[in-house]
Design a protein around this motif. Structure first.
Motif, PDB file in Angstrom:
ATOM      1  N   CYS A   1      13.448  -6.037   0.658  1.00 32.81           N
ATOM      2  CA  CYS A   1      13.402  -4.364   0.695  1.00 32.81           C
ATOM      3  C   CYS A   1      12.554  -4.797   2.053  1.00 32.81           C
ATOM      4  N   TYR A   2      11.508  -4.731   1.897  1.00 28.88           N
ATOM      5  CA  TYR A   2      10.793  -5.339   3.623  1.00 28.88           C
ATOM      6  C   TYR A   2      11.232  -5.961   4.587  1.00 28.88           C
TER       7      TYR A   2
ATOM      8  N   ARG B   1      17.941   3.045   2.565  1.00 31.36           N
ATOM      9  CA  ARG B   1      18.864   2.849   3.310  1.00 31.36           C
ATOM     10  C   ARG B   1      19.030   1.691   4.471  1.00 31.36           C
ATOM     11  N   LYS B   2      18.247   1.096   4.888  1.00 33.91           N
ATOM     12  CA  LYS B   2      19.276   0.550   5.503  1.00 33.91           C
ATOM     13  C   LYS B   2      19.481  -1.028   4.371  1.00 33.91           C
TER      14      LYS B   2
ATOM     15  N   TRP C   1      10.529  -2.801  -6.448  1.00 37.53           N
ATOM     16  CA  TRP C   1      11.552  -1.776  -5.878  1.00 37.53           C
ATOM     17  C   TRP C   1      13.405  -1.913  -6.567  1.00 37.53           C
ATOM     18  N   GLY C   2      12.974  -3.097  -7.993  1.00 35.24           N
ATOM     19  CA  GLY C   2      14.205  -3.058  -8.601  1.00 35.24           C
ATOM     20  C   GLY C   2      14.995  -1.375  -9.220  1.00 35.24           C
ATOM     21  N   GLY C   3      14.109  -0.940  -9.387  1.00 36.71           N
ATOM     22  CA  GLY C   3      14.269   0.435 -10.161  1.00 36.71           C
ATOM     23  C   GLY C   3      14.856   1.788  -8.764  1.00 36.71           C
ATOM     24  N   VAL C   4      14.810   1.328  -7.299  1.00 38.23           N
ATOM     25  CA  VAL C   4      15.549   1.442  -6.941  1.00 38.23           C
ATOM     26  C   VAL C   4      17.297   1.560  -7.434  1.00 38.23           C
TER      27      VAL C   4
END
Ligand code: CP3
Length: 364
Positions: free
Chosen positions: A154-155, A166-167, A211-214
């Protein structure tokens, strides 16, 4: 080479063994809510990386919360983003901003250029682990950590923190092949990073899947959990005859509790949305549970903090089961402590957890 452990309650709870009280520590326990942390940070040029890359300062700030509170574990002072930094992405923390990468991974060429970094670039982390372990003199165990392959991705793709992912989700849905390639490199990098921390003296390791939960159901299993499993499968689970517990914390992972518990860690970390009694009934015979007080409770007055801490302990219940065996609970917050937390409120929390959890071990 290291002093014998005086308080092993955290390690015992991770392994679902009896303990005299419920051990506790706090995610981000060393940090800006402590005035002594802010003072050391100033000495280090008012910079987070200045702290994290200096073995002396990293050792000093790791011990600060332990000198103030009766916590049952220490956690290495570092950051999950050290690994992508070592991959050459150029990490910086701007004043008052979140993390930034100078070279985010946003096209096929950048993905193809990724590789497991030379662990020599992360020597400062391993040196800090050994220095902290020595400075602890066996007071409590030391936890090493890493980000999960997905959370690091993610980062790396966003180039920093994000509101909407988004990306990274655009890449995931339009070029899943590229996403899988990033995640494979990340998983192998995280595994060698954690194993090197274990060699340096870490007594437990935690994988932060913040950020697994997103992710959507289905995508979580394919792009996050599969790669957490790839890390777990490569981890050293024993050192000098001692089990090295592995903790997996997926923020927002409640809907996938059973699948996360089946992934192969010793402990599953839970955020505050999860009902601890239900989680224990479902997976408590398989893994220990860590959590799950809402960090915002710490803004309330001490009496309210103590009442909420008791609710968390009572939700898990008496750790000894009716059949005489023990289930494991490690008290923690459901996410990192806020920088706006009054330090004396943490004193009230630790006191309540230790006091009330002793009563849960008295004969009924
Ligand atoms: O728990 C501890 O005391 C150990 C140290 C620790 C830090 N980061 C120090 C830190 C740990 C375990 C982390 C993990 C981390 N870092 C995660 C996973 C846990 C979570 O919170 O979900 C994530 C997502 C990061 C990425 C990160 N690091 C961000 C987004 C930021 C900036 C936001 C912020 O809180 O300032 C950081 C910087 C950071 N890492 C700080 C600390 C103490 C603040 C540094 C400062 O400015 O002094």
């Amino acid at each position: 080479m290291f002093a014998p452990l005086q308080n092993d309650s955290f390690l015992r709870a991770c392994l679902r063994q009896p303990t005299p009280h419920t051990p506790m520590w706090l995610m981000r326990q060393a940090g800006r809510y402590l005035p002594e942390y802010r003072a050391t940070r100033m000495k280090a040029g008012n910079s987070f990386m200045g702290l994290a890359t200096n073995v002396g300062y990293a050792t000093e700030v790791t011990l600060q919360p332990l000198d103030r509170y009766a916590l049952d574990a220490a956690i290495l002072f570092s950051d999950i983003l050290t690994v992508p930094d070592a991959m050459g992405l150029g990490l910086s923390f701007g004043a008052g901003e979140g993390p930034k990468f100078a070279k985010p991974v946003q096209d096929e060429a950048a993905v193809n250029a990724l590789a497991v970094p030379d662990m020599d670039k992360l020597r400062y982390v391993f040196d800090a682990v050994t220095s902290i372990r020595k400075a602890l003199h066996g007071r409590v165990p030391l936890i090493g950590f890493s980000g999960s392959p997905w959370t690091l991705a993610c980062y790396m793709v966003e180039g920093g923190s994000s509101d909407d992912y988004r990306k990274v989700k655009t890449m995931l849905y339009s070029r899943p092949d590229l996403m899988h390639r990033i995640l494979t490199v990340n998983a192998d990098a995280v595994a060698v990073y954690l194993n090197t921390q274990i060699d340096a003296g870490a007594q437990a390791v935690m994988i932060f899947d913040s950020w697994g939960g997103v992710l959507a159901d289905g995508a979580f299993q394919e792009f996050s959990l599969a790669y957490t499993k790839r890390v777990l499968a490569q981890l050293k689970r024993e050192k000098d005859g001692q089990r090295i517990p592995a903790i997996v914390f997926t923020k927002g992972g409640g809907p996938w509790l059973q699948e996360i518990a089946d992934a192969g860690s010793d402990v599953v970390g839970l955020d505050w949305t999860v009902n601890l009694a239900q989680a224990r009934a479902q997976v408590g015979g398989q893994v220990a549970l860590q959590g799950n007080l809402d960090p915002n409770v710490l803004f309330a007055p001490p009496a309210a903090i103590q009442a909420e801490a008791i609710k968390v302990l009572d939700a898990f219940g008496r750790p000894q089961r009716a059949d005489g065996g023990w289930d494991g609970h490690i008290f923690n917050l459901g996410h990192g402590i806020s920088q706006h937390t009054p330090p004396e409120h943490v004193t009230a929390l630790v006191e309540a957890v230790h006091r009330h959890s002793r009563t849960l071990r008295e004969p009924a």
